[in-house]
Design a protein around this motif. Structure first.
Motif, PDB file in Angstrom:
ATOM      1  N   GLU A   1      -4.867 -10.330  -1.777  1.00 45.29           N
ATOM      2  CA  GLU A   1      -4.745  -8.957  -1.293  1.00 45.29           C
ATOM      3  C   GLU A   1      -4.103  -8.918   0.092  1.00 45.29           C
ATOM      4  N   GLU A   2      -4.551  -9.803   0.965  1.00 49.17           N
ATOM      5  CA  GLU A   2      -3.992  -9.842   2.324  1.00 49.17           C
ATOM      6  C   GLU A   2      -2.533 -10.261   2.301  1.00 49.17           C
ATOM      7  N   PHE A   3      -2.209 -11.253   1.480  1.00 50.62           N
ATOM      8  CA  PHE A   3      -0.833 -11.745   1.406  1.00 50.62           C
ATOM      9  C   PHE A   3       0.110 -10.662   0.876  1.00 50.62           C
ATOM     10  N   ASN A   4      -0.305  -9.975  -0.183  1.00 44.01           N
ATOM     11  CA  ASN A   4       0.536  -8.915  -0.740  1.00 44.01           C
ATOM     12  C   ASN A   4       0.683  -7.744   0.229  1.00 44.01           C
ATOM     13  N   TYR A   5      -0.386  -7.448   0.969  1.00 46.03           N
ATOM     14  CA  TYR A   5      -0.308  -6.363   1.959  1.00 46.03           C
ATOM     15  C   TYR A   5       0.677  -6.729   3.067  1.00 46.03           C
ATOM     16  N   GLN A   6       0.640  -7.982   3.495  1.00 43.25           N
ATOM     17  CA  GLN A   6       1.505  -8.420   4.589  1.00 43.25           C
ATOM     18  C   GLN A   6       2.978  -8.390   4.201  1.00 43.25           C
ATOM     19  N   PHE A   7       3.285  -8.796   2.955  1.00 45.91           N
ATOM     20  CA  PHE A   7       4.688  -8.933   2.565  1.00 45.91           C
ATOM     21  C   PHE A   7       5.174  -7.835   1.611  1.00 45.91           C
TER      22      PHE A   7
ATOM     23  N   ASN B   1      -6.061 -15.597  -0.270  1.00 48.42           N
ATOM     24  CA  ASN B   1      -6.446 -14.196  -0.148  1.00 48.42           C
ATOM     25  C   ASN B   1      -5.244 -13.371  -0.593  1.00 48.42           C
TER      26      ASN B   1
ATOM     27  N   GLN C   1      -2.027 -19.139  -0.213  1.00 44.51           N
ATOM     28  CA  GLN C   1      -1.346 -17.854  -0.220  1.00 44.51           C
ATOM     29  C   GLN C   1      -1.209 -17.239  -1.610  1.00 44.51           C
TER      30      GLN C   1
END
Length: 270
Positions: A201-207, A199, A159
């Motif tokens: 980018e995906e983690f920051n987008y999600q949270f 990933n 993450q």
């Protein structure tokens, strides 16, 4: 309904909150801050740390007898050469990160290489365990409530990233350049399996990263803490306030840990 005599409000304080709106996988800023923190004692302190890491690397790869003695001295028998370099650099990181920068630097000042190694071998247990740096240990799924190295590294591998590597500029680097992203990819693969890599980018987008939809939030960082470069360091609109606590040994979670030798005027003013 009846009104109370006082307005009810709440405030959240976050210490060393590592939230970003840009990805950090190759976290070179971490070691750059270790340099800046060590230099508060003097350039000689950073130079001593750098020299120790360099000489240990040379011993591991060029002197089999000396490498065996190092592993025995630090209780790190199960570590590969590069895992040992990862562990060894983190001795300095953790001591500075947890408010012992002056003690560390004073112990290294004007001492021989062997005396410095002896002090480190007697004090590293305060902050880290060598087995947490071995893939043989990280891959062990046996439950133990006193172990958290496997869990923390899994969060990094899957993450967060925050892989602490040497800066490109050798003048700001204290750890071996062998502790690089390829090394961490191997650690993640051997410990947790194929395809484990963050990933961001995906983690920051999600949270949401630093896009915080909150008010009455205070974020604090110690000025010597390398983790501040993974967090919010300036105040934002909508009632989000960032403060840096500046003093000697003001490091990780300095606002929430009892450092009895410190006076913290910045905290009191907040």
């Amino acid at each position: 309904k009846q009104k109370t005599a006082y307005e009810i409000s709440a405030c959240l304080v976050g210490s060393e909150m590592c939230i970003r709106d840009s990805p950090i996988v190759d976290f070179t800023a971490f070691d750059e801050q270790i340099k800046l923190s060590a230099r508060k004692s003097g350039q000689w302190c950073f130079d001593a740390i750098k020299e120790l890491n360099s000489r240990v690397e040379s011993t591991l790869f060029n002197d089999s007898k000396g490498a065996k003695a190092l592993r025995e001295q630090f209780g790190a028998h199960g570590l590969t050469n590069t895992e040992f370099l990862w562990f060894f650099s983190d001795i300095f990181v953790e001591l500075i990160q947890y408010g012992a920068r002056r003690e560390l630097c004073n112990a290294l000042k004007d001492q021989s290489h062997d005396v410095r190694l002896e002090w480190l071998s007697k004090n590293y247990q305060r902050v880290i365990r060598p087995q947490d740096y071995g893939t043989y240990f990280l891959a062990n799924e046996t439950y133990d409530h006193e172990r958290n190295g496997r869990q923390w590294m899994y969060q990094q591998c899957s993450q967060f990233g925050w892989m602490q590597t040497a800066p490109i500029d050798d003048r700001t680097s204290m750890r071996s350049k062998l502790v690089n992203l390829d090394f961490y990819r191997r650690v993640c693969k051997l410990a947790y399996g194929e395809g484990i890599w963050p990933n961001i980018e995906e983690f920051n987008y999600q949270f949401g990263a630093t896009r915080l939809e909150v008010t009455k939030l205070i974020l604090t960082n110690g000025d010597e803490d390398p983790w501040k470069w993974a967090g919010v360091r300036s105040s934002r609109s909508k009632g989000i306030y960032a403060y840096e606590i500046v003093c000697d040994d003001c490091a990780h979670c300095v606002d929430s840990v009892s450092y009895t030798h410190l006076t913290l005027p910045t905290i009191y003013s907040v």
